[in-house]
Scaffold this active site. Structure first.
Site, short mmCIF file in Angstrom:
data_model
loop_
_atom_site.label_atom_id
_atom_site.label_comp_id
_atom_site.label_asym_id
_atom_site.label_seq_id
_atom_site.Cartn_x
_atom_site.Cartn_y
_atom_site.Cartn_z
N THR A 111 -7.92 1.26 -19.54
CA THR A 111 -7.65 0.36 -18.41
C THR A 111 -8.90 0.33 -17.53
O THR A 111 -9.88 1.01 -17.81
CB THR A 111 -6.46 0.89 -17.55
OG1 THR A 111 -6.87 2.14 -16.97
CG2 THR A 111 -5.20 1.07 -18.37
N LYS A 154 -1.59 15.08 -9.45
CA LYS A 154 -0.70 14.74 -10.57
C LYS A 154 0.20 15.92 -10.95
O LYS A 154 1.32 15.73 -11.40
CB LYS A 154 -1.54 14.27 -11.77
CG LYS A 154 -2.24 12.93 -11.53
CD LYS A 154 -1.22 11.81 -11.32
CE LYS A 154 -1.87 10.43 -11.33
NZ LYS A 154 -0.89 9.34 -11.19
N TYR A 206 -7.58 15.31 -8.18
CA TYR A 206 -6.77 14.42 -9.04
C TYR A 206 -5.76 15.27 -9.82
O TYR A 206 -4.58 14.95 -9.87
CB TYR A 206 -7.65 13.61 -9.98
CG TYR A 206 -6.87 12.64 -10.85
CD1 TYR A 206 -6.28 11.50 -10.30
CD2 TYR A 206 -6.70 12.88 -12.22
CE1 TYR A 206 -5.55 10.61 -11.10
CE2 TYR A 206 -5.98 11.99 -13.02
CZ TYR A 206 -5.42 10.86 -12.46
OH TYR A 206 -4.69 9.99 -13.24
N THR A 265 -10.45 3.74 -16.39
CA THR A 265 -11.28 4.55 -17.27
C THR A 265 -12.44 3.76 -17.88
O THR A 265 -13.12 4.24 -18.78
CB THR A 265 -10.41 5.11 -18.43
OG1 THR A 265 -9.66 4.02 -18.98
CG2 THR A 265 -9.46 6.17 -17.94
N ASP A 313 0.88 -1.16 0.00
CA ASP A 313 0.00 0.00 0.00
C ASP A 313 0.92 1.21 0.00
O ASP A 313 1.65 1.45 0.98
CB ASP A 313 -0.89 -0.02 1.25
CG ASP A 313 -1.83 1.20 1.31
OD1 ASP A 313 -1.56 2.20 0.61
OD2 ASP A 313 -2.80 1.16 2.08
N VAL A 314 0.90 1.98 -1.10
CA VAL A 314 1.90 3.05 -1.25
C VAL A 314 1.76 4.18 -0.23
O VAL A 314 2.65 5.02 -0.12
CB VAL A 314 1.88 3.65 -2.69
CG1 VAL A 314 2.26 2.61 -3.72
CG2 VAL A 314 0.52 4.29 -3.02
P1 NAD Z 1 -5.69 0.88 -12.81
O1 NAD Z 1 -6.75 1.30 -11.87
O2 NAD Z 1 -5.97 -0.14 -13.84
O3 NAD Z 1 -4.38 0.44 -12.01
C1 NAD Z 1 -3.93 1.13 -10.88
C2 NAD Z 1 -3.29 0.13 -9.93
O4 NAD Z 1 -2.86 0.86 -8.77
C3 NAD Z 1 -4.28 -0.94 -9.47
O5 NAD Z 1 -3.71 -2.22 -9.58
C4 NAD Z 1 -4.55 -0.55 -8.03
O6 NAD Z 1 -4.87 -1.65 -7.19
C5 NAD Z 1 -3.24 0.10 -7.63
N1 NAD Z 1 -3.38 0.93 -6.43
C6 NAD Z 1 -4.38 1.81 -6.12
N2 NAD Z 1 -4.17 2.30 -4.89
C7 NAD Z 1 -3.03 1.74 -4.41
C8 NAD Z 1 -2.31 1.85 -3.20
N3 NAD Z 1 -2.73 2.64 -2.19
N4 NAD Z 1 -1.18 1.13 -3.06
C9 NAD Z 1 -0.75 0.33 -4.07
N5 NAD Z 1 -1.40 0.15 -5.22
C10 NAD Z 1 -2.53 0.87 -5.39
O7 NAD Z 1 -5.21 2.25 -13.50
P2 NAD Z 1 -4.16 2.57 -14.67
O8 NAD Z 1 -4.93 3.26 -15.74
O9 NAD Z 1 -3.31 1.40 -15.01
O10 NAD Z 1 -3.31 3.69 -13.93
C11 NAD Z 1 -1.92 3.60 -13.68
C12 NAD Z 1 -1.39 5.00 -13.40
O11 NAD Z 1 -1.56 5.81 -14.58
C13 NAD Z 1 -2.11 5.73 -12.29
O12 NAD Z 1 -1.18 6.49 -11.54
C14 NAD Z 1 -3.06 6.67 -13.02
O13 NAD Z 1 -3.40 7.79 -12.26
C15 NAD Z 1 -2.22 7.01 -14.23
N6 NAD Z 1 -2.98 7.48 -15.39
C16 NAD Z 1 -3.99 6.75 -15.95
C17 NAD Z 1 -4.63 7.21 -17.09
C18 NAD Z 1 -5.72 6.42 -17.79
O14 NAD Z 1 -6.37 6.99 -18.69
N7 NAD Z 1 -5.95 5.18 -17.46
C19 NAD Z 1 -4.27 8.44 -17.64
C20 NAD Z 1 -3.25 9.18 -17.04
C21 NAD Z 1 -2.61 8.69 -15.93
#
Ligand code: NAD
Length: 250
Positions: A190, A159, A155, A193, A62-63
């Site tokens: 993913t 970021k 959010y 979204t 858990d980060v």
């Molecule tokens: P996702 O929800 O599929 O994956 C995120 C992962 O982070 C999950 O496995 C989740 O369990 C884990 N997580 C959440 N809270 C946590 C915690 N407290 N400790 C450890 N792990 C934790 O989302 P994604 O789209 O793969 O996102 C990955 C990264 O990219 C994120 O930082 C997100 O903000 C960023 N991002 C996503 C998008 C998008 O469009 N999907 C766009 C820009 C940035």
């Protein structure tokens, strides 16, 4: 192969972009430690990578918890002998409900996305220094570059903070040969979204707003992270790499 001999720790690696980065890094020769709060899914991704013949270990992470980060870094050093690369990928997001946006959500975005990234950096720096230098890649977002009325402002704030924190840490640790960069994905298909892309109207709206006319895939982002993690980016630090199909170019 572009990461031969490297050891990488990736947070949020149980699914989405983090899992794709772990798979790609392993294909490129790295040994990977995957951290997440989704233990079963994380174990599964690690097992799948091991089946392909690469070293992969899952750790509960858990980060937001400092102690969990030190355990994860310790696992990398004890299992694979060192730590060269940290990818701060774990994150949570939320859409704006206008006046109903809560302070609790605001605090949670900051706790996971910003403070969680900072805790990861703090835990990994001594280990990466022991390895003689390395690379930290922080996953920000286009939400850290532009305002968006349909996104919870917390959010965007979380970021945007990752973006500028990346540059300070890059300056602070350049003398240790530790490079620190941020990646800014646009709309990526993913679980995060899914509520939008699984709805035909939402999907069309996003595709129309994206010059390349489609959602990005997790692998599109993983390749950018791979570049920054690898020695090919030896002269790149404090930089921001946008992977958004042209979304923020308009
Ligand atoms: P996702 O929800 O599929 O994956 C995120 C992962 O982070 C999950 O496995 C989740 O369990 C884990 N997580 C959440 N809270 C946590 C915690 N407290 N400790 C450890 N792990 C934790 O989302 P994604 O789209 O793969 O996102 C990955 C990264 O990219 C994120 O930082 C997100 O903000 C960023 N991002 C996503 C998008 C998008 O469009 N999907 C766009 C820009 C940035």
């Amino acid at each position: 192969m572009r990461l031969v001999g490297k050891v990488a720790l990736i947070s949020g690696a149980a699914r989405g972009m983090g899992a794709e980065e772990a798979r790609l890094f392993a294909r490129e020769g790295a040994q990977v430690v995957l951290g997440d709060v989704l233990d079963e899914a994380g174990e599964q991704v690690a097992a799948e990578i091991r089946q392909q013949g690469s070293g992969a270990t899952y750790v509960p992470l858990d980060v937001t918890q400092e102690e969990a980060w030190s355990e994860a870094v310790k696992t990398a050093e004890l299992t694979y002998g060192k730590l060269d690369i940290l990818v701060n990928n774990a994150g949570i997001a939320g859409y704006s409900k206008g006046d109903d946006d809560t302070l609790e959500d605001f605090d949670r975005f900051l706790a996971v996305n910003t403070r969680g990234t900072y805790l990861g950096i703090r835990a990994a720096i001594p280990a990466i220094r022991r390895a003689g230098g390395g690379s930290i890649v922080n996953i920000s977002s286009i939400s850290g570059l532009i305002g968006q009325k349909y996104v919870h402002a917390g959010y965007n704030a979380s970021k945007g903070a990752v973006r500028i924190m990346t540059k300070s840490i890059a300056l602070q640790y350049a003398a240790d040969s530790i490079r620190v960069n941020s990646v800014h994905p646009g709309p990526i298909r993913t679980d995060m979204t899914k509520a939008v892309w699984s709805n035909p109207e939402g999907r069309q709206r996003t595709e129309q707003a994206t010059p390349l006319g489609r959602y990005g895939e997790a692998l599109d982002v993983a390749y950018a992270v791979l570049f920054l993690a690898s020695d090919e980016a030896a002269f790149v630090t404090g930089a921001e790499l946008v992977v958004d199909g042209g979304f923020t170019a308009q």
